[in-house]
Design an enzyme around this catalytic site. Structure first.
Site, PDB file in Angstrom:
ATOM      1  N   GLN B 125      -5.804   9.156  -4.354  1.00  0.00           N
ATOM      2  CA  GLN B 125      -4.411   8.705  -4.419  1.00  0.00           C
ATOM      3  C   GLN B 125      -4.370   7.192  -4.209  1.00  0.00           C
ATOM      4  OE1 GLN B 125      -2.203   9.563  -0.940  1.00  0.00           O
ATOM      5  NE2 GLN B 125      -0.188   9.466  -1.904  1.00  0.00           N
ATOM      6  N   SER B 128      -0.952   3.137  -1.613  1.00  0.00           N
ATOM      7  CA  SER B 128      -0.800   2.023  -0.672  1.00  0.00           C
ATOM      8  C   SER B 128      -1.413   0.741  -1.210  1.00  0.00           C
ATOM      9  CB  SER B 128      -1.477   2.374   0.651  1.00  0.00           C
ATOM     10  OG  SER B 128      -0.939   3.559   1.155  1.00  0.00           O
ATOM     11  N   SER B 160      -8.141   7.360   0.007  1.00  0.00           N
ATOM     12  CA  SER B 160      -9.081   8.343   0.555  1.00  0.00           C
ATOM     13  C   SER B 160     -10.023   8.867  -0.515  1.00  0.00           C
ATOM     14  CB  SER B 160      -8.320   9.554   1.115  1.00  0.00           C
ATOM     15  OG  SER B 160      -7.626   9.181   2.254  1.00  0.00           O
ATOM     16  N   GLU B 244       3.053  16.168   0.195  1.00  0.00           N
ATOM     17  CA  GLU B 244       1.986  15.585   0.985  1.00  0.00           C
ATOM     18  C   GLU B 244       2.172  15.876   2.469  1.00  0.00           C
ATOM     19  OE1 GLU B 244       1.341  11.400   0.438  1.00  0.00           O
ATOM     20  OE2 GLU B 244      -0.474  11.444   1.640  1.00  0.00           O
ATOM     21  N   ASN B 404       4.315   8.555  11.392  1.00  0.00           N
ATOM     22  CA  ASN B 404       5.276   9.399  12.087  1.00  0.00           C
ATOM     23  C   ASN B 404       6.559   8.641  12.435  1.00  0.00           C
ATOM     24  OD1 ASN B 404       3.424  11.365  11.731  1.00  0.00           O
ATOM     25  ND2 ASN B 404       3.178  11.886  13.911  1.00  0.00           N
ATOM     26  N   GLU B 405       6.447   7.317  12.572  1.00  0.00           N
ATOM     27  CA  GLU B 405       7.671   6.544  12.813  1.00  0.00           C
ATOM     28  C   GLU B 405       8.606   6.685  11.611  1.00  0.00           C
ATOM     29  OE1 GLU B 405       4.603   5.347  13.499  1.00  0.00           O
ATOM     30  OE2 GLU B 405       4.837   5.393  15.678  1.00  0.00           O
TER      31      GLU B 405
HETATM   32  C1  LIG Z   1      -7.221   8.049   6.996  1.00  0.00           C
HETATM   33  C2  LIG Z   1      -6.222   7.466   6.079  1.00  0.00           C
HETATM   34  C3  LIG Z   1      -6.207   7.870   4.780  1.00  0.00           C
HETATM   35  C4  LIG Z   1      -5.299   7.336   3.905  1.00  0.00           C
HETATM   36  N1  LIG Z   1      -5.367   7.730   2.610  1.00  0.00           N
HETATM   37  C5  LIG Z   1      -4.562   7.146   1.712  1.00  0.00           C
HETATM   38  C6  LIG Z   1      -4.695   7.461   0.339  1.00  0.00           C
HETATM   39  O1  LIG Z   1      -5.499   8.291  -0.032  1.00  0.00           O
HETATM   40  N2  LIG Z   1      -3.916   6.839  -0.537  1.00  0.00           N
HETATM   41  C7  LIG Z   1      -2.986   5.931  -0.149  1.00  0.00           C
HETATM   42  O2  LIG Z   1      -2.288   5.423  -1.002  1.00  0.00           O
HETATM   43  N3  LIG Z   1      -2.830   5.589   1.140  1.00  0.00           N
HETATM   44  C8  LIG Z   1      -3.606   6.176   2.086  1.00  0.00           C
HETATM   45  N4  LIG Z   1      -3.490   5.837   3.408  1.00  0.00           N
HETATM   46  C9  LIG Z   1      -2.532   4.798   3.779  1.00  0.00           C
HETATM   47  C10 LIG Z   1      -1.318   5.315   4.513  1.00  0.00           C
HETATM   48  O3  LIG Z   1      -0.447   6.000   3.669  1.00  0.00           O
HETATM   49  C11 LIG Z   1      -0.668   4.102   5.169  1.00  0.00           C
HETATM   50  O4  LIG Z   1      -1.567   3.652   6.145  1.00  0.00           O
HETATM   51  C12 LIG Z   1       0.658   4.376   5.812  1.00  0.00           C
HETATM   52  O5  LIG Z   1       1.647   4.637   4.854  1.00  0.00           O
HETATM   53  C13 LIG Z   1       1.109   3.239   6.714  1.00  0.00           C
HETATM   54  O6  LIG Z   1       1.054   2.023   6.080  1.00  0.00           O
HETATM   55  P1  LIG Z   1       0.280   0.792   6.736  1.00  0.00           P
HETATM   56  O7  LIG Z   1      -1.049   1.265   7.127  1.00  0.00           O
HETATM   57  O8  LIG Z   1       0.403  -0.326   5.797  1.00  0.00           O
HETATM   58  O9  LIG Z   1       1.064   0.483   8.068  1.00  0.00           O
HETATM   59  P2  LIG Z   1       2.357  -0.440   8.218  1.00  0.00           P
HETATM   60  O10 LIG Z   1       3.383  -0.013   7.244  1.00  0.00           O
HETATM   61  O11 LIG Z   1       1.962  -1.857   8.256  1.00  0.00           O
HETATM   62  O12 LIG Z   1       2.811   0.022   9.649  1.00  0.00           O
HETATM   63  C14 LIG Z   1       2.192  -0.420  10.842  1.00  0.00           C
HETATM   64  C15 LIG Z   1       2.950   0.175  11.991  1.00  0.00           C
HETATM   65  O13 LIG Z   1       4.315  -0.242  11.944  1.00  0.00           O
HETATM   66  C16 LIG Z   1       5.151   0.852  11.933  1.00  0.00           C
HETATM   67  N5  LIG Z   1       6.298   0.588  11.090  1.00  0.00           N
HETATM   68  C17 LIG Z   1       6.334   0.057   9.855  1.00  0.00           C
HETATM   69  N6  LIG Z   1       7.580   0.039   9.396  1.00  0.00           N
HETATM   70  C18 LIG Z   1       8.358   0.572  10.353  1.00  0.00           C
HETATM   71  C19 LIG Z   1       9.738   0.839  10.488  1.00  0.00           C
HETATM   72  N7  LIG Z   1      10.604   0.584   9.527  1.00  0.00           N
HETATM   73  N8  LIG Z   1      10.147   1.432  11.627  1.00  0.00           N
HETATM   74  C20 LIG Z   1       9.287   1.721  12.626  1.00  0.00           C
HETATM   75  N9  LIG Z   1       7.983   1.478  12.562  1.00  0.00           N
HETATM   76  C21 LIG Z   1       7.527   0.920  11.431  1.00  0.00           C
HETATM   77  C22 LIG Z   1       4.346   1.959  11.330  1.00  0.00           C
HETATM   78  O14 LIG Z   1       4.877   3.219  11.660  1.00  0.00           O
HETATM   79  C23 LIG Z   1       2.997   1.704  11.926  1.00  0.00           C
HETATM   80  O15 LIG Z   1       2.974   2.246  13.210  1.00  0.00           O
HETATM   81  C24 LIG Z   1      -4.365   6.382   4.330  1.00  0.00           C
HETATM   82  C25 LIG Z   1      -4.360   5.981   5.657  1.00  0.00           C
HETATM   83  C26 LIG Z   1      -5.281   6.512   6.533  1.00  0.00           C
HETATM   84  C27 LIG Z   1      -5.242   6.078   7.947  1.00  0.00           C
END
Ligand SMILES: Cc1cc2nc3c(=O)[nH]c(=O)nc-3n(C[C@H](O)[C@H](O)[C@H](O)COP(=O)(O)OP(=O)(O)OC[C@H]3O[C@@H](n4cnc5c(N)ncnc54)[C@H](O)[C@@H]3O)c2cc1C
Lengths: 427, 424
Positions: B125, B128, B160, B244, B404-405
């Site tokens: 997928q 991101s 992933s 998902e 989860n947020e």
């Molecule tokens: C093991 C793993 C596998 C993954 N696999 C895939 C995959 O296969 N394909 C893919 O596309 N993506 C994948 N992801 C990415 C995943 O979907 C993103 O990490 C996730 O959506 C969060 O985005 P970010 O990491 O950019 O965090 P950010 O968006 O930068 O967030 C950082 C922190 O800020 C908090 N935050 C951000 N905005 C807000 C808000 N409005 N209110 C409150 N808190 C907020 C978040 O909750 C988090 O705690 C994977 C991630 C992991 C850890």
């Protein structure tokens, strides 16, 4: 498999919700707490008319029960509307008497039970006892419970030392060990954290203090198992109302009592779980409404993420307690041996979810939530009390683990990793 | 209301159990996040497919059994209870396939689904991006019109399994003039070995290449690999987001099996070290509290999730959360918009299972005492390292599939009807 409420069950809940919503249940709860059971009893009769108390009374007594799924639906509503009184205990007593009557044959043939009456239980004070035929006792009380004429309460080891609402009930049944007695009185009120829960130590001997009505002989006869057709359905008068006060001093001994009491305690825990879930839902609903309209810093506090997330967590907990409650209902309906553990799981989940809801509700209401004038306090205080009523979290968790151990015995080859260091050292 | 299986469903369960007993490998496969483990897991997918167990809920024509959601849940209960390997094809099966079944063309389904079912094509997928995680609509990768197709450029991340997978699906900005960030996006599938694609594996917490960064430089994608209408990608993708987070990504069977193993572990511990100063207490049913309560809670919560799923699978309207109405607001960063509240209810599920999974594994490590520190590669690691590996994986649960947020925002706004905050 069809693990969901059907249309009728959903409609039943909605009907109760509407009825209770228009019946000033909070007012009844406040009066009850102040020692005036009048409005609570009026509410009780309306609930009985809606069929609520018939749900725990066996069909043999011309009633409709036991119907645990419907009972759960109803008790969620009782909790949501903070209905006062021994609602749980009355249902549990119905289950107890129903179970004893069902097992009457065993009792007599078992020889010991009736013969033992009158003093083999060391815990029993030497009291004059009335021989009691369980069928007769069931026949006398169950129709009155179903119709709402009798509000009864129950003390049992599983409930701890206190009996709820012994002052307001028409009869106080007490189980200790293998004996079932009807209390002759009670000690002074022991105020609960939830003022609408009035706790008492029961007295099973000595001067008569119970103030319940004497069962009407005609009703007793009508309630006999051999004449089920003559007994009233909920909402139908089954005999004259409360007569003069009398202490029955009923007492019944035998292992069947303990077994029936255990079953009744499961039902009590189950009904308490349903009530707790309702309490949690009420707390969440009221808090959502409040945080939508209360504004600080120029906007509704419900738009702040810290507030939203806390309430989202409350919803998650409540929504995952709900299937456990209905899972327990299904187990009770089927009389499954594992039903007690399912009930215990539901009790932990619903009790903790409701308590979590109470904590969030108080916090998010700010100081207004801390005032006893505000009705929120009715649910806030009940949530804590229900957490330990009829099975505290630790006891319920232990039951869940014990049931798991019984289903999955430890394999002989396991435990290996734990001895590694010891084995190395021995070499 | 009942929990009785029909004779047909019971027979289905029994058939699954029997097949799994005969086919599940006796040894734990090497980690999925290694080349060797990936190959072993792909081979397992082929075995599953040969028995027609890889995609039980899909239509027969694509390799499934047309099984109901209930049967899918039952199969997964059996699957995890049997200790069967993790699913390397998970992303394709639970995310891309439902999207294709809903929004794809017949040709796309016929071409993409069978090799996905057999494990011959493993999908990643690619949603991101470095600047677009929670706020997915902020994505910047582009799709530029070309003859007969599109040219994809930009950077995707956290993808992933992309280190070893064959193909990927993702969202691209195709209409730069669109008014809102959610508009003008196109959902496309592309090969990971196409000219212009660079895959750079990223070490996850344990150093293994569990995910990867993708660099795309004018990667050509023919029109037939665009899902839904060009420019309508957000709507298509959001119907996938609900899947998902919901039951299908993390089936309750996984947690009930793990909770049972945790309770077994607790009793093994108690049996080996009865009483004394043991922090767990010798009597698994005694009043020790602490760890004992956490073990019991894992059992209780796994059961709650299982029963919740049964309601969804057999009830008319599924779980009906309480509380206020919906604001109708569309959450930033990826709530499902398809099917009204369905996506929001999946958020409820996602928060629950991810926290359950983590609590369960943390409890196991705590129960293991000094052995709990061992990584899954340590020779002494209990249970072949399963608890340690499971813990590492569980740590990501509250982050992936929408943190989860973000899920709590969706729950509060769409299920409880709380006002939308300042976001996006
Ligand atoms: C093991 C793993 C596998 C993954 N696999 C895939 C995959 O296969 N394909 C893919 O596309 N993506 C994948 N992801 C990415 C995943 O979907 C993103 O990490 C996730 O959506 C969060 O985005 P970010 O990491 O950019 O965090 P950010 O968006 O930068 O967030 C950082 C922190 O800020 C908090 N935050 C951000 N905005 C807000 C808000 N409005 N209110 C409150 N808190 C907020 C978040 O909750 C988090 O705690 C994977 C991630 C992991 C850890």
């Amino acid at each position: 498999m069809m693990f969901a409420l059907d249309g009728e069950q959903t409609a039943f809940g909605r009907t109760l919700d509407r009825m209770l919503g228009g019946a000033d249940a909070p007012g009844a709860a406040r009066a009850w707490a102040a020692g005036d059971p009048g409005p609570g009893r009026a509410l009780w009769r309306r609930l009985a008319d809606a069929g609520v108390f018939a749900l725990a009374v066996p069909e043999t007594y011309g009633s409709v029960g036991p119907l645990p799924v419907e009972l759960a639906v109803a008790y969620v509503e009782l909790g949501r509307h903070a209905v006062p009184g021994p609602v749980v205990e009355t249902a549990a007593t119905a289950v107890l008497l129903g179970a004893l009557a069902e097992r009457d044959g065993t009792l007599v043939e078992g020889g010991g039970a009736l013969a033992e009456r009158g003093g083999t239980d060391p815990a029993a004070p030497a009291a004059p006892v009335d021989p009691v035929d369980p069928v007769d006792s069931a026949g006398r009380w169950l129709p009155r419970i179903a119709s709402g004429q009798a509000m009864v309460t129950l003390g049992a080891p599983q409930a701890g030392p206190y009996v709820l609402d012994a002052d307001a009930a028409d009869a106080v049944f007490v189980v200790s060990g293998n004996a079932l007695r009807q209390a002759t009185g009670h000690g002074p009120v022991q105020p609960s954290q939830d003022p609408a829960r009035r706790l008492f130590r029961p007295v099973c001997a000595g001067p008569a203090q119970a103030t319940g009505p004497r069962p009407d002989p005609a009703v007793a006869a009508a309630g006999r198992a051999d004449a089920p057709g003559q007994v009233g359905r909920p909402g139908q008068a089954t005999g004259p109302s409360a007569g003069p006060a009398r202490a029955d001093g009923l007492r019944l001994d035998g292992p069947a009592v303990a077994a029936a009491a255990a079953r009744a305690a499961d039902w009590a825990a189950f009904a308490t779980a349903a009530q707790a879930l309702g309490v949690g839902l009420a707390l969440l609903e009221r808090t959502v409404a409040y945080t939508r309209q209360r504004s600080q810093f120029g906007r509704a506090i419900g738009s702040f993420q810290a507030v939203k997330h806390r309430l989202a967590d409350v919803l998650v907990e409540l929504e995952f307690a709900r299937p456990l409650l209905y899972g327990a209902a299904v187990a009770l309906a089927g009389g499954a041996p594992g039903a007690g553990a399912e009930v215990a799981a539901a009790k932990v989940a619903a009790g903790e979810a409701a308590y979590g809801a109470a904590r969030a509700a108080l916090q998010l209401h700010g100081a207004i939530g801390y005032t006893s004038e505000y009705d929120l306090s009715l649910w806030l205080r009940k949530a804590r009390a229900l957490r330990s009523a009829w099975g505290d979290p630790a006891g319920c968790r232990a039951r869940v683990l014990a049931a798991h151990a019984a289903r999955h015995p430890v394999k002989p080859e396991v435990g290996g990793v734990w001895h590694t260091i010891g084995d190395e050292a021995a070499r | 209301m009942d929990l009785e299986l029909s004779p047909e469903d019971a027979a289905f369960r029994a058939e699954a159990r029997e097949w799994l007993a005969a086919h599940v490998p006796g040894e734990r496969l090497p980690s999925l996040e290694t080349a060797e483990g990936f190959a072993a897991h792909r081979a397992w997918e082929r075995t599953l497919a040969a028995g027609r167990w890889s995609v039980v809920s899909w239509p027969l024509e694509y390799g499934g059994r047309g099984a109901s959601l209930l049967r899918r849940l039952l199969f997964e209960e059996e699957y995890y209870a049997a200790g069967a390997p993790g699913r390397v094809s998970q992303n394709g099966i639970s995310l891309l396939a439902p999207t294709l079944l809903r929004h794809g063309t017949a040709e796309q389904r016929a071409r993409v689904l069978p090799p996905m079912a057999s494990g011959d094509v493993v999908w990643a997928q690619a949603w991101s991006e470095p600047e677009a995680g929670s706020d997915l609509a902020a994505l910047r990768s582009t799709a530029r019109r070309d003859t007969g197709g599109w040219l994809l450029s930009g950077q995707k991340t956290w993808s992933s399994r992309a280190a070893f997978a064959d193909r990927a699906f993702g969202l691209f900005r195709s209409h730069p003039g669109a008014d809102r960030p959610h508009q003008g996006l196109t959902y496309a599938m592309f090969p990971l070995d196409a000219p212009g694609v660079t895959v750079r594996p990223l070490g996850r917490l344990d150093g293994r290449p569990g995910f990867a960064e993708l660099f795309l430089d004018e990667v050509f994608v023919p029109d037939e690999d665009v899902i839904g209408e060009p420019g309508e990608g957000w709507r298509v993708a959001m119907s996938t987001a609900g899947d998902e987070r919901g039951l299908t990504l993390r089936s309750p069977g996984r947690f009930t099996a793990a909770a049972h193993r945790l309770a077994d572990l607790w009793r093994e511990r108690a049996a080996a070290d009865p009483g004394g100063g043991d922090p767990c207490g010798g009597d698994p049913c005694g009043a020790g509290g602490g760890l004992r309560d956490r073990v019991a809670d894992a059992l209780i919560r796994a059961r709650a999730y299982q029963l919740f799923a049964y309601t969804r699978a057999t009830g008319p309207a599924g779980a009906r959360p309480a509380g206020g109405g919906s604001t109708g607001a569309r959450p930033a960063g990826g709530g499902s918009t398809a099917g009204g509240s369905t996506g929001a209810e999946a958020s409820l599920t996602k928060v629950f299972w991810s926290e359950l999974d983590l609590a369960l594994h943390e409890t196991a490590l705590d129960l293991l005492g000094p052995y709990g520190e061992l990584s899954d590669t340590a020779p002494d690691a209990p249970a072949g390292g399963g608890w340690a590996d499971g813990y590492t994986f569980a740590l990501a649960g509250p982050i992936y599939a929408g943190t989860n947020e973000i899920q709590r925002d969706i729950i509060a706004e769409r299920l409880l009807g709380l006002p939308k905050g300042r976001r996006g």
